[in-house]
Design a protein around this motif. Sequence first.
Motif, PDB file in Angstrom:
ATOM      1  N   VAL A 122       0.852  -1.185   0.000  1.00  0.00           N
ATOM      2  CA  VAL A 122       0.000   0.000   0.000  1.00  0.00           C
ATOM      3  C   VAL A 122       0.890   1.238   0.000  1.00  0.00           C
ATOM      4  O   VAL A 122       1.812   1.351   0.807  1.00  0.00           O
ATOM      5  CB  VAL A 122      -0.936  -0.003   1.229  1.00  0.00           C
ATOM      6  CG1 VAL A 122      -1.765   1.267   1.276  1.00  0.00           C
ATOM      7  CG2 VAL A 122      -1.843  -1.237   1.196  1.00  0.00           C
ATOM      8  N   ASP A 123       0.609   2.168  -0.895  1.00  0.00           N
ATOM      9  CA  ASP A 123       1.455   3.358  -1.047  1.00  0.00           C
ATOM     10  C   ASP A 123       1.500   4.191   0.223  1.00  0.00           C
ATOM     11  O   ASP A 123       2.572   4.572   0.698  1.00  0.00           O
ATOM     12  CB  ASP A 123       0.961   4.221  -2.214  1.00  0.00           C
ATOM     13  CG  ASP A 123       1.181   3.547  -3.557  1.00  0.00           C
ATOM     14  OD1 ASP A 123       2.073   2.687  -3.657  1.00  0.00           O
ATOM     15  OD2 ASP A 123       0.453   3.882  -4.511  1.00  0.00           O
ATOM     16  N   VAL A 124       0.313   4.520   0.767  1.00  0.00           N
ATOM     17  CA  VAL A 124       0.241   5.360   1.960  1.00  0.00           C
ATOM     18  C   VAL A 124      -0.832   4.818   2.901  1.00  0.00           C
ATOM     19  O   VAL A 124      -1.930   4.477   2.459  1.00  0.00           O
ATOM     20  CB  VAL A 124      -0.095   6.830   1.611  1.00  0.00           C
ATOM     21  CG1 VAL A 124      -0.132   7.697   2.889  1.00  0.00           C
ATOM     22  CG2 VAL A 124       0.890   7.404   0.606  1.00  0.00           C
ATOM     23  N   VAL A 125      -0.501   4.749   4.174  1.00  0.00           N
ATOM     24  CA  VAL A 125      -1.476   4.417   5.215  1.00  0.00           C
ATOM     25  C   VAL A 125      -1.568   5.631   6.133  1.00  0.00           C
ATOM     26  O   VAL A 125      -0.547   6.150   6.592  1.00  0.00           O
ATOM     27  CB  VAL A 125      -1.051   3.179   6.029  1.00  0.00           C
ATOM     28  CG1 VAL A 125      -2.040   2.925   7.169  1.00  0.00           C
ATOM     29  CG2 VAL A 125      -0.958   1.949   5.123  1.00  0.00           C
ATOM     30  N   ALA A 126      -2.794   6.102   6.361  1.00  0.00           N
ATOM     31  CA  ALA A 126      -2.993   7.303   7.181  1.00  0.00           C
ATOM     32  C   ALA A 126      -4.046   7.029   8.255  1.00  0.00           C
ATOM     33  O   ALA A 126      -5.099   6.453   7.966  1.00  0.00           O
ATOM     34  CB  ALA A 126      -3.430   8.476   6.298  1.00  0.00           C
ATOM     35  N   GLU A 127      -3.738   7.459   9.495  1.00  0.00           N
ATOM     36  CA  GLU A 127      -4.666   7.237  10.605  1.00  0.00           C
ATOM     37  C   GLU A 127      -4.858   8.512  11.413  1.00  0.00           C
ATOM     38  O   GLU A 127      -3.910   9.243  11.674  1.00  0.00           O
ATOM     39  CB  GLU A 127      -4.144   6.123  11.523  1.00  0.00           C
ATOM     40  CG  GLU A 127      -4.041   4.766  10.840  1.00  0.00           C
ATOM     41  CD  GLU A 127      -3.589   3.662  11.789  1.00  0.00           C
ATOM     42  OE1 GLU A 127      -4.225   3.501  12.839  1.00  0.00           O
ATOM     43  OE2 GLU A 127      -2.581   3.006  11.473  1.00  0.00           O
TER      44      GLU A 127
END
Length: 284
Positions: A122-127
């Motif tokens: 996954v390119d970007v994981v944001a939380e």
Amino acid sequence: MKEEEFTIVKASGEKVRFSIPKLKKSLRRSGAEEHTVSQIIDAVRDELYQGISTKEIYNRAFALLKKSKSIYASKYKLKKAIYEFGPTGFPFERFVAAILQYAGYQVKVGQILQGKCVSHEVDVVAEKDEEHIIIECKFHSDRKNKCDVKVPLYIHSRYSDIIANYENGNNCPTDGWVVTNTQFTKDAIAYGTCSGLQLLSWDFPKNNGLKDRIDRLGLYPITVSTLLTNSEKQFLLGRDIVLCRQLLKDTFYLDHLGVSEERKSNIISEIKLLCSETSVNEQH
């Protein structure tokens, strides 16, 4: 001949009618004063000819903006600046991650997530709070390339597989995004909307696309600078400096580049203006 009767040629080869309102809108986005916009419109109008390319019009407007005030030219070249992230898509991924980070998200780039069937990069994981977003970035160095329906179809299948692996666990992804620096086709938008994916392109969603978010937050890519050379920009990108704001925190990179004190001062002044001013004057 009236200006609206001139045919211009887009980068895709498509021929369209020249539009003063469209040019005026793009110039106003740079933050230029109304009298400057009017002067540039008059200059471009005088140089029109049948079959002139949008690139020629852009280059002329850019040169006039730069002559007036470099910060106007920097903001005007925003779209072109993102293409300068190429040829790989990695700087664009870092750029998307940085935008989310400044919006309060905890971000990670290049993560491997296990799906029910297979694992996925996954390119970007944001939380942030209850949000857990997984993002696929589609960078195109050629503006003629659009994301067609195959892109959201593929991403949705990956997202669904990851979700399936979290059915009985915590921290399940809540949203799947597809972000591109170009545009989505009509079918891509239709499928993405229907399937529940969040699509973000240069101008979609309307008034909240990539360009709108960048302008609103003042998160300009380092490549908008009119004072840095191309090789200097690539040096900074190679060290994960993708935002102008980041260079303000890490100005020592300019020393590594051997930039003179006078030029360093000019570059920092330009970037400070980019980060502090809104892109559109209130009267616009």
